[in-house]
Write an enzyme that holds these catalytic residues in place. Structure first.
Site, short mmCIF file in Angstrom:
data_model
loop_
_atom_site.label_atom_id
_atom_site.label_comp_id
_atom_site.label_asym_id
_atom_site.label_seq_id
_atom_site.Cartn_x
_atom_site.Cartn_y
_atom_site.Cartn_z
N GLU A 2 -9.95 -10.21 11.69
CA GLU A 2 -9.37 -9.24 10.76
C GLU A 2 -10.48 -8.53 9.99
O GLU A 2 -11.54 -9.10 9.76
CB GLU A 2 -8.43 -9.94 9.78
CG GLU A 2 -7.14 -10.43 10.41
CD GLU A 2 -6.37 -9.31 11.12
OE1 GLU A 2 -6.00 -8.33 10.45
OE2 GLU A 2 -6.17 -9.40 12.34
N TYR A 59 40.86 26.32 -4.80
CA TYR A 59 40.94 25.11 -5.63
C TYR A 59 41.66 25.42 -6.93
O TYR A 59 41.26 26.33 -7.67
CB TYR A 59 39.50 24.65 -5.90
CG TYR A 59 39.35 23.33 -6.58
CD1 TYR A 59 40.07 22.21 -6.16
CD2 TYR A 59 38.47 23.18 -7.64
CE1 TYR A 59 39.90 20.98 -6.78
CE2 TYR A 59 38.29 21.95 -8.27
CZ TYR A 59 39.01 20.85 -7.83
OH TYR A 59 38.86 19.65 -8.44
N GLY A 106 6.81 -3.93 13.02
CA GLY A 106 7.80 -2.98 12.53
C GLY A 106 7.19 -1.74 11.93
O GLY A 106 7.89 -0.76 11.66
N ARG A 117 0.81 -1.22 0.00
CA ARG A 117 0.00 0.00 0.00
C ARG A 117 0.85 1.28 0.00
O ARG A 117 0.35 2.36 -0.25
CB ARG A 117 -0.95 -0.01 1.22
CG ARG A 117 -2.05 -1.05 1.11
CD ARG A 117 -2.74 -1.31 2.45
NE ARG A 117 -1.99 -2.24 3.29
CZ ARG A 117 -2.38 -2.66 4.49
NH1 ARG A 117 -3.51 -2.20 5.01
NH2 ARG A 117 -1.65 -3.51 5.19
N TYR A 134 32.86 33.96 -0.57
CA TYR A 134 33.14 32.54 -0.35
C TYR A 134 34.41 32.40 0.48
O TYR A 134 35.47 32.89 0.08
CB TYR A 134 33.31 31.80 -1.68
CG TYR A 134 33.78 30.37 -1.44
CD1 TYR A 134 32.98 29.47 -0.73
CD2 TYR A 134 35.02 29.92 -1.88
CE1 TYR A 134 33.40 28.19 -0.47
CE2 TYR A 134 35.45 28.63 -1.63
CZ TYR A 134 34.63 27.77 -0.92
OH TYR A 134 35.05 26.48 -0.66
N ASN A 171 -6.84 -4.38 17.47
CA ASN A 171 -5.55 -4.98 17.81
C ASN A 171 -4.44 -4.04 17.32
O ASN A 171 -4.38 -3.70 16.15
CB ASN A 171 -5.45 -6.33 17.08
CG ASN A 171 -4.05 -6.92 17.11
OD1 ASN A 171 -3.29 -6.69 18.04
ND2 ASN A 171 -3.72 -7.69 16.07
C1 UD1 Z 1 -1.98 -6.43 11.48
C2 UD1 Z 1 -2.86 -7.32 12.34
C3 UD1 Z 1 -4.12 -6.54 12.72
C4 UD1 Z 1 -3.72 -5.27 13.44
C5 UD1 Z 1 -2.72 -4.44 12.67
C6 UD1 Z 1 -2.17 -3.35 13.54
C7 UD1 Z 1 -2.54 -9.66 11.66
C8 UD1 Z 1 -3.09 -10.78 10.87
N1 UD1 Z 1 -3.21 -8.50 11.61
O1 UD1 Z 1 -2.69 -6.11 10.31
O2 UD1 Z 1 -4.95 -7.34 13.57
O3 UD1 Z 1 -4.89 -4.51 13.74
O4 UD1 Z 1 -1.62 -5.26 12.23
O5 UD1 Z 1 -1.35 -2.46 12.83
O6 UD1 Z 1 -1.55 -9.82 12.38
N2 UD1 Z 1 4.72 -8.90 8.29
C9 UD1 Z 1 5.75 -9.81 8.14
N3 UD1 Z 1 5.52 -10.93 7.40
C10 UD1 Z 1 4.34 -11.21 6.83
C11 UD1 Z 1 3.28 -10.28 6.96
C12 UD1 Z 1 3.50 -9.13 7.71
O7 UD1 Z 1 6.83 -9.60 8.67
O8 UD1 Z 1 4.22 -12.26 6.20
C13 UD1 Z 1 4.96 -7.68 9.07
C14 UD1 Z 1 4.82 -6.42 8.27
O9 UD1 Z 1 6.08 -6.03 7.73
C15 UD1 Z 1 4.34 -5.41 9.30
C16 UD1 Z 1 3.59 -6.25 10.32
O10 UD1 Z 1 4.01 -7.60 10.11
O11 UD1 Z 1 5.39 -4.75 9.93
C17 UD1 Z 1 2.08 -6.15 10.16
O12 UD1 Z 1 1.72 -6.59 8.85
P1 UD1 Z 1 0.62 -5.88 7.99
O13 UD1 Z 1 0.48 -6.60 6.70
O14 UD1 Z 1 0.82 -4.44 7.95
O15 UD1 Z 1 -0.67 -6.22 8.87
P2 UD1 Z 1 -2.03 -5.42 8.98
O16 UD1 Z 1 -2.88 -5.75 7.82
O17 UD1 Z 1 -1.75 -4.01 9.26
CA CA Z 2 0.05 -2.74 9.33
#
Ligand code: UD1
Ligand code: CA
Length: 455
Positions: free
Chosen positions: A151, A384, A101, A15, A363, A166
């Site tokens: 979700e 220079y 992250g 996104r 300068y 969450n």
């Molecule tokens: C997630 C939560 C949601 C919460 C929201 C809060 C899940 C399924 N959903 O949704 O409940 O309200 O965060 O911000 O956990 N990531 C990985 N590997 C993956 C997928 C994601 O490392 O395979 C990391 C992403 O880099 C990111 C974090 O996990 O930093 C969250 O992933 P993202 O896809 O943004 O989840 P949301 O849809 O925001």
């Molecule tokens: Ca997120």
């Protein structure tokens, strides 16, 4: 029993519509992920593991934090799968705190409260009530207790109305978490392994789940697109400016200043609108920064006045200096006390001692200027030769006339005066007037050419 922190940073961040991985997008001058790591560092953890994947080495290279463990998630199959990649190497007896992250505004204070309010062996999820919960996982409670997380994409109409969401922060006993992750499926609308499913698994296994609410929703906002990134930037800037105002720093408008790094200020500092601070900047007591200034990695002393529209980088000043408007201090510009640098003056890698003035269109590069020197308008240190840089030194109390070229290496003695328009390529003695320009001549009888008639 220790604390293991797992930070999820493997997602692509579709996104964001950017070539830069989401967790490396800049927020207040640092990658988003660096903010999460700084927060983790404030907690006493046994180990900190970052799950990385999309952007691979770029992410590792950009994050220089020593002592962190990296776990590769080669394919992004969901947040549950991501946590699973970090589990080998995570002790069963530890409490595991999972952070996202992409939730960079979280404070260590909130996490400490979560840790303190969750008894050993229990589970906790950090939640918050959001005015607009769209996009987040919803907290489903029954009789007050947390039962599961649904979700956005899997929620029914009544679940979509739940305002409690969450935040992505979950605390869980390590051994239990391993077992639940191993049992996890991906039968949902996105075909992903959802970390959030461990809540229902904990409830089924009779483990108490505490839904702990964060005090403000700005702190837990997730960053998924450029709009949220900009919102987080404003929220973080407001927080940084608030802290400075509490310390007594004055701002013309707290909403029109940007701090991309750390800004340390003495007493009675005043900052006008559109000042941008980058890297490590220090402003001494009573220092004033006018509108439209960029100050990067610089230390300015007490009672310094920075007029509008200056660009200051890697510079230091003593006290009572006056700079600008429209001045440029480049790395290595070191001004002592009561130095004046005026409009359209550029200073690079030069020291300027007490009370000296360089007021207009000049300068100064690779120079050493003594005390009480006056440098006239349009003077250039020709440092220079096309290949190497050379030094110019100017003794105390010297006066350099307007439009002088100082062809380095060259030195001007103490109390010397240089005539305007001179090109000085040999050292000028102390106490004397040195002039180096063609003598003025007038040609008697000379006439302007006349325009010829064309037939
Ligand atoms: C997630 C939560 C949601 C919460 C929201 C809060 C899940 C399924 N959903 O949704 O409940 O309200 O965060 O911000 O956990 N990531 C990985 N590997 C993956 C997928 C994601 O490392 O395979 C990391 C992403 O880099 C990111 C974090 O996990 O930093 C969250 O992933 P993202 O896809 O943004 O989840 P949301 O849809 O925001
Ligand atoms: Ca997120």
């Amino acid at each position: 029993m220790g604390l293991s922190i797992i930070i999820l940073a493997a997602g692509q961040g579709t996104r964001m519509r950017s070539d830069l991985p989401k967790v490396l997008q800049p927020l207040a001058g640092k990658p988003v992920l660096a903010h999460v790591l700084a927060c983790a560092e404030d907690l006493v953890a046994t180990d900190v593991c970052v799950v990385y994947g999309h952007g691979g080495e770029t992410v590792q290279a950009a994050i220089a934090t020593p002592g962190i463990r990296w776990a590769l998630q080669a394919e992004q199959l969901g947040t549950g799968h991501a946590v699973q990649q970090a589990m080998p190497g995570t002790a069963d007896e530890n409490r595991v705190l999972v952070l996202a992250g992409d939730v960079p505004l979280l404070t260590a204070g909130t996490l400490k409260r979560l840790l303190a309010e969750t008894p050993d062996g229990d589970m906790a999820v950090l939640t918050v009530d959001m005015a607009d919960p769209t996009g987040y996982g919803r907290i489903v409670r029954e009789d007050g207790g947390v039962k599961r997380i649904v979700e956005q994409k899997d929620a029914n109409a009544s679940q979509l109305k739940i305002a409690e969401i969450n935040t992505g922060v979950i605390l869980c006993p390590g051994g239990r978490l391993k077992t639940w992750l191993d049992k996890m499926g991906n039968d949902n609308s996105q075909g992903e392994y959802y970390l959030t499913d461990v809540i229902a698994m904990a409830v089924a296994d009779g483990v108490a789940v505490h839904g702990i609410k964060a005090e403000n929703s700005a702190e837990v906002m997730g960053i998924n697109d450029k709009k949220q990134l900009a919102q987080a930037e404003r929220a973080l800037q407001a927080r940084l400016v608030d802290e400075l105002m509490q310390q007594g720093v004055g701002f013309a408008d707290p909403a029109r200043v940007d701090i991309r790094g750390t800004l340390k200020c003495g007493r009675d500092v005043f900052i006008d609108i559109n000042a941008v601070f980058e890297g490590d900047v220090e402003l001494g007591d009573g220092t004033q920064v006018a509108s439209n200034n960029l100050i990067r990695d610089s230390r300015l002393g007490a009672n310094v006045v920075i007029h509008s529209n200056c660009h200051i980088e890697g510079a230091t000043t003593g006290s009572d200096c006056e700079i600008g408007p429209f001045a440029r201090l480049r790395p290595g510009a070191a001004l002592a006390n009561k130095v004046k640098i005026g409009n359209f003056v550029e200073v690079k890698k030069s020291t300027i001692a007490d009370g000296s003035k360089v007021n207009h269109l000049t300068y100064i590069g690779d120079a050493e200027i003594g005390t009480a020197v006056n440098v006239g308008a349009g003077t250039i240190t020709c440092n220079y030769d096309g290949v190497n840089k050379h030094k110019t030194s100017i003794g105390d109390n010297a006066s350099i006339g307007s439009n002088v070229n100082l062809v380095a290496p060259v030195s001007i003695g103490k109390d010397a005066t240089i005539g305007a328009g001179s090109t000085i390529s040999k050292s000028a003695p102390a106490g004397q007037l040195t002039v180096a320009r063609t003598r003025q001549t007038s040609v008697p009888g000379w006439k302007r050419p006349e325009k010829k008639e064309t037939k």
